[in-house]
Design a protein around this motif. Structure first.
Motif, PDB file in Angstrom:
ATOM      1  N   LEU A 168       0.826  -1.204   0.000  1.00  0.00           N
ATOM      2  CA  LEU A 168       0.000   0.000   0.000  1.00  0.00           C
ATOM      3  C   LEU A 168       0.866   1.262   0.000  1.00  0.00           C
ATOM      4  CD1 LEU A 168      -2.782   1.279   0.102  1.00  0.00           C
ATOM      5  CD2 LEU A 168      -2.787   0.926   2.579  1.00  0.00           C
ATOM      6  N   VAL A 169       1.942   1.255   0.769  1.00  0.00           N
ATOM      7  CA  VAL A 169       2.868   2.395   0.788  1.00  0.00           C
ATOM      8  C   VAL A 169       3.446   2.619  -0.606  1.00  0.00           C
ATOM      9  CG1 VAL A 169       5.114   3.202   1.655  1.00  0.00           C
ATOM     10  CG2 VAL A 169       3.429   2.256   3.243  1.00  0.00           C
ATOM     11  N   SER A 170       3.807   1.528  -1.292  1.00  0.00           N
ATOM     12  CA  SER A 170       4.336   1.642  -2.660  1.00  0.00           C
ATOM     13  C   SER A 170       3.299   2.247  -3.603  1.00  0.00           C
ATOM     14  CB  SER A 170       4.751   0.276  -3.200  1.00  0.00           C
ATOM     15  OG  SER A 170       5.804  -0.239  -2.444  1.00  0.00           O
ATOM     16  N   GLU A 171       2.063   1.802  -3.476  1.00  0.00           N
ATOM     17  CA  GLU A 171       0.981   2.339  -4.312  1.00  0.00           C
ATOM     18  C   GLU A 171       0.772   3.830  -4.045  1.00  0.00           C
ATOM     19  OE1 GLU A 171      -0.910   0.804  -6.725  1.00  0.00           O
ATOM     20  OE2 GLU A 171       0.463  -0.888  -6.493  1.00  0.00           O
ATOM     21  N   LEU A 172       0.787   4.203  -2.788  1.00  0.00           N
ATOM     22  CA  LEU A 172       0.606   5.610  -2.427  1.00  0.00           C
ATOM     23  C   LEU A 172       1.747   6.462  -2.970  1.00  0.00           C
ATOM     24  CD1 LEU A 172      -0.657   5.198   1.232  1.00  0.00           C
ATOM     25  CD2 LEU A 172      -2.011   5.950  -0.731  1.00  0.00           C
ATOM     26  N   ASP A 173       2.962   5.932  -2.891  1.00  0.00           N
ATOM     27  CA  ASP A 173       4.116   6.657  -3.435  1.00  0.00           C
ATOM     28  C   ASP A 173       3.985   6.871  -4.935  1.00  0.00           C
ATOM     29  OD1 ASP A 173       5.368   7.005  -0.998  1.00  0.00           O
ATOM     30  OD2 ASP A 173       6.705   5.286  -1.230  1.00  0.00           O
ATOM     31  N   SER A 174       3.464   5.867  -5.630  1.00  0.00           N
ATOM     32  CA  SER A 174       3.324   6.001  -7.082  1.00  0.00           C
ATOM     33  C   SER A 174       2.241   7.020  -7.451  1.00  0.00           C
ATOM     34  CB  SER A 174       3.034   4.645  -7.722  1.00  0.00           C
ATOM     35  OG  SER A 174       1.741   4.204  -7.385  1.00  0.00           O
ATOM     36  N   GLU A 175       1.284   7.248  -6.579  1.00  0.00           N
ATOM     37  CA  GLU A 175       0.210   8.213  -6.843  1.00  0.00           C
ATOM     38  C   GLU A 175       0.579   9.631  -6.419  1.00  0.00           C
ATOM     39  OE1 GLU A 175      -2.947   6.393  -4.686  1.00  0.00           O
ATOM     40  OE2 GLU A 175      -3.430   5.013  -6.309  1.00  0.00           O
ATOM     41  N   LYS A 176       1.649   9.750  -5.660  1.00  0.00           N
ATOM     42  CA  LYS A 176       2.037  11.060  -5.125  1.00  0.00           C
ATOM     43  C   LYS A 176       2.285  12.080  -6.235  1.00  0.00           C
ATOM     44  CE  LYS A 176       3.906  10.940  -1.201  1.00  0.00           C
ATOM     45  NZ  LYS A 176       4.456  11.077   0.106  1.00  0.00           N
ATOM     46  N   ALA A 177       3.007  11.689  -7.267  1.00  0.00           N
ATOM     47  CA  ALA A 177       3.314  12.605  -8.369  1.00  0.00           C
ATOM     48  C   ALA A 177       2.039  13.001  -9.113  1.00  0.00           C
ATOM     49  CB  ALA A 177       4.313  11.981  -9.329  1.00  0.00           C
ATOM     50  N   PHE A 178       1.138  12.041  -9.326  1.00  0.00           N
ATOM     51  CA  PHE A 178      -0.126  12.340  -9.995  1.00  0.00           C
ATOM     52  C   PHE A 178      -0.906  13.410  -9.229  1.00  0.00           C
ATOM     53  CE2 PHE A 178      -4.727  11.465  -9.906  1.00  0.00           C
ATOM     54  CZ  PHE A 178      -5.044  11.830 -11.199  1.00  0.00           C
ATOM     55  N   VAL A 223     -10.985   4.854   5.440  1.00  0.00           N
ATOM     56  CA  VAL A 223     -10.316   6.010   4.831  1.00  0.00           C
ATOM     57  C   VAL A 223      -9.820   5.651   3.431  1.00  0.00           C
ATOM     58  CG1 VAL A 223      -8.355   7.588   5.032  1.00  0.00           C
ATOM     59  CG2 VAL A 223      -9.676   7.001   7.053  1.00  0.00           C
ATOM     60  N   LEU A 224      -9.296   4.433   3.283  1.00  0.00           N
ATOM     61  CA  LEU A 224      -8.808   3.987   1.982  1.00  0.00           C
ATOM     62  C   LEU A 224      -9.926   3.956   0.942  1.00  0.00           C
ATOM     63  CD1 LEU A 224      -6.324   1.080   2.714  1.00  0.00           C
ATOM     64  CD2 LEU A 224      -5.850   3.202   1.493  1.00  0.00           C
ATOM     65  N   GLU A 225     -11.094   3.533   1.354  1.00  0.00           N
ATOM     66  CA  GLU A 225     -12.224   3.470   0.422  1.00  0.00           C
ATOM     67  C   GLU A 225     -12.546   4.863  -0.118  1.00  0.00           C
ATOM     68  OE1 GLU A 225     -16.854   1.965   0.245  1.00  0.00           O
ATOM     69  OE2 GLU A 225     -15.627   1.431   1.968  1.00  0.00           O
ATOM     70  N   GLU A 226     -12.595   5.830   0.750  1.00  0.00           N
ATOM     71  CA  GLU A 226     -12.860   7.213   0.330  1.00  0.00           C
ATOM     72  C   GLU A 226     -11.724   7.744  -0.549  1.00  0.00           C
ATOM     73  OE1 GLU A 226     -13.526  11.604   2.365  1.00  0.00           O
ATOM     74  OE2 GLU A 226     -13.728   9.819   3.606  1.00  0.00           O
ATOM     75  N   TYR A 227     -10.494   7.437  -0.160  1.00  0.00           N
ATOM     76  CA  TYR A 227      -9.327   7.888  -0.914  1.00  0.00           C
ATOM     77  C   TYR A 227      -9.318   7.297  -2.323  1.00  0.00           C
ATOM     78  CZ  TYR A 227      -4.451   8.238  -2.375  1.00  0.00           C
ATOM     79  OH  TYR A 227      -3.306   8.472  -3.098  1.00  0.00           O
TER      80      TYR A 227
END
Length: 130
Positions: free
Chosen positions: A22-32, A107-111
């Motif tokens: 999940l941390v990896s996924e969040l990191d990949s979305e950070k730039a977007f 929170v993840l569902e909303e995110y």
């Protein structure tokens, strides 16, 4: 990843693996999110300076900026919750890990919904029609 800590995923080692994924996924979305927020801010400022845009349009552009900012804040909150859960699992005094995982899933569902909506807005119009 909304099934973290449920059924067969309710073993510490699997939970920790899921959290790292999940941390990896969040990191990949950070730039977007960062780029989308910057672009939304620039569009808002450009339109605001022109003085010929309607109040309703300007309001919609401001909401777009706000949406990106909220998603970035949610991402920070999710990362903080993940670190807390990891510490709870590693601690001899565990605390209520299942409760924290339930809160994280909500929170993840909303995110995820928010990011999906932003991604759909980025698609060309002809792709959205299919």
């Amino acid at each position: 990843m909304l099934g973290i800590g449920l059924k067969e995923r309710n073993v510490d080692i699997i939970i920790l693996q899921d959290l790292q994924h999940l941390v990896s996924e969040l990191d990949s979305e950070k730039a977007f999110l960062r780029d989308g927020c910057q672009q939304a801010k620039e569009t808002y400022e450009d339109k605001r300076k022109k003085h010929n845009i309607g109040e309703q349009s300007l309001f919609a552009l401001a909401w777009e900026v706000d949406g990106f900012e909220k998603l970035m804040q949610m991402q920070d909150d999710i990362l903080s919750a993940i670190r807390t859960i990891e510490q709870m699992i590693a601690s001899p005094v565990r605390g209520n890990v299942p409760k924290k995982l339930t809160e994280l899933r909500k929170v993840l569902e909303e995110y995820v919904k928010g990011v999906a909506m932003k991604n759909m807005k980025q698609l060309p119009t002809f792709l959205c029609l299919w």
